[in-house]
Design a protein around this motif. Structure first.
Motif, short mmCIF file in Angstrom:
data_model
loop_
_atom_site.label_atom_id
_atom_site.label_comp_id
_atom_site.label_asym_id
_atom_site.label_seq_id
_atom_site.Cartn_x
_atom_site.Cartn_y
_atom_site.Cartn_z
N LYS A 12 0.83 -1.21 0.00
CA LYS A 12 0.00 0.00 0.00
C LYS A 12 0.86 1.26 0.00
O LYS A 12 0.56 2.24 -0.69
N LEU A 13 1.94 1.23 0.78
CA LEU A 13 2.84 2.38 0.85
C LEU A 13 3.50 2.62 -0.51
O LEU A 13 3.64 3.77 -0.94
N PHE A 14 3.90 1.55 -1.19
CA PHE A 14 4.49 1.68 -2.51
C PHE A 14 3.51 2.32 -3.49
O PHE A 14 3.87 3.23 -4.24
N ASP A 15 2.26 1.85 -3.48
CA ASP A 15 1.25 2.41 -4.37
C ASP A 15 1.02 3.89 -4.07
O ASP A 15 0.90 4.72 -4.98
N SER A 16 0.95 4.24 -2.79
CA SER A 16 0.71 5.63 -2.39
C SER A 16 1.86 6.53 -2.82
O SER A 16 1.64 7.62 -3.36
N LEU A 68 3.84 10.40 -9.39
CA LEU A 68 3.35 10.58 -10.75
C LEU A 68 2.47 11.82 -10.86
O LEU A 68 2.53 12.54 -11.87
N LYS A 69 1.67 12.09 -9.84
CA LYS A 69 0.82 13.28 -9.86
C LYS A 69 1.66 14.56 -9.83
O LYS A 69 1.39 15.51 -10.57
N LYS A 70 2.69 14.57 -8.99
CA LYS A 70 3.53 15.78 -8.88
C LYS A 70 4.43 15.96 -10.11
O LYS A 70 4.69 17.09 -10.53
N LYS A 71 4.87 14.85 -10.67
CA LYS A 71 5.87 14.94 -11.75
C LYS A 71 5.23 15.11 -13.12
O LYS A 71 5.76 15.84 -13.97
#
Length: 264
Positions: free
Chosen positions: A234-238, A244-247
């Motif tokens: 879950k931490l990896f997905d988060s 990806l959203k920021k970049k």
């Protein structure tokens, strides 16, 4: 890591990736944590990644339990030999056992509640953290692992599942104490005699005082490996989603949900 946090100016972080493992906070059921502390003091704290407290309470449990003959008394109680159960108890040690045992349950429950609150705040802040660490001794990084694989390795040897998900500190602790408990309980010698058909000596050679520790350690290793594998995934997905959203996601990009809200 310190310089990274200072420039980020975030108050709370969901995780810390180090060469010795990935330490994170996530939502937990306080009653489950308290239950593991009741099984063996220290286990609830290890689930919360409170390692020093967990190690101290676990070693305290072993020392006091062995000297008070508590496990041996429980074996006699299960067999209906109540006079023997009372006879073997050592009052100088058993009276020392009770207050710390209750404290371990209470403190793990309290800490679990506090960390749940801290996680909600950290998740809302969603601060960035370093997800890759490389040193001359070890490499650790966030990735996805299979929970059933962690369970399988823990089934074969307590601590192996923790090595699989890179919880080195807990893995070393579990492997070390499993070896000690197996040695003093003579369980492997008993299995050897059992396979050889010598049922009487297979039972006689067992040391119930140490054998009683083994089921709790065994099932804790399986549970800890499974839960932390799921939470690491879950931490990896988060972290990947946030990156990806920021970049790559344009700030002017409107999600379908935003378009629906505007149309209303």
């Amino acid at each position: 890591m310190q310089n990274y946090q200072n420039t980020d100016r975030s108050r709370r972080y969901k995780a810390y990736v180090s060469p010795l493992g990935t330490t994170q906070i996530h939502l937990r059921n306080p009653y489950v944590i308290a239950w593991w502390s009741a099984a063996i003091p220290g286990f609830g704290h290890l689930l919360l990644s409170k390692y020093l407290r967990g190690f101290l309470l676990f070693i305290w449990e072993i020392v006091i339990n062995v000297n008070s003959k508590l496990n041996l008394s429980m074996v006699y109680t299960f067999g209906g030999q109540f006079d023997m159960a009372k006879e073997v108890l050592e009052p100088r040690w058993i009276l020392l056992y009770i207050p710390v045992y209750i404290y371990a349950i209470w403190d793990s429950y309290r800490t679990s509640v506090d960390l749940n609150k801290a996680y909600i705040l950290a998740d809302h802040e969603n601060a960035s953290f370093i997800n890759f660490q490389i040193t001359s001794m070890e490499i650790n990084y966030l990735d996805k692992r299979k929970p059933w694989m962690a369970v399988m390795w823990s089934f074969f040897m307590p601590g192996a599942g923790q090595i699989y998900i890179h919880r080195i500190v807990v893995a070393f602790f579990l492997v070390s104490w499993t070896t000690i408990i197996v040695y003093f309980s003579h369980v492997l010698e008993s299995v050897h005699l059992l396979v050889s058909g010598d049922f009487y000596y297979a039972k006689a050679i067992l040391n119930p005082q140490w054998l009683m520790f083994l089921p709790s350690v065994y099932f804790f290793s399986i549970y800890d490996a499974y839960v932390n594998t799921v939470e690491n995934n879950k931490l990896f997905d988060s972290e990947q989603r946030t990156f990806l959203k920021k970049k790559y996601q344009n700030k002017q990009f409107n999600l379908p949900l935003n378009l629906i809200k505007r149309s209303k």
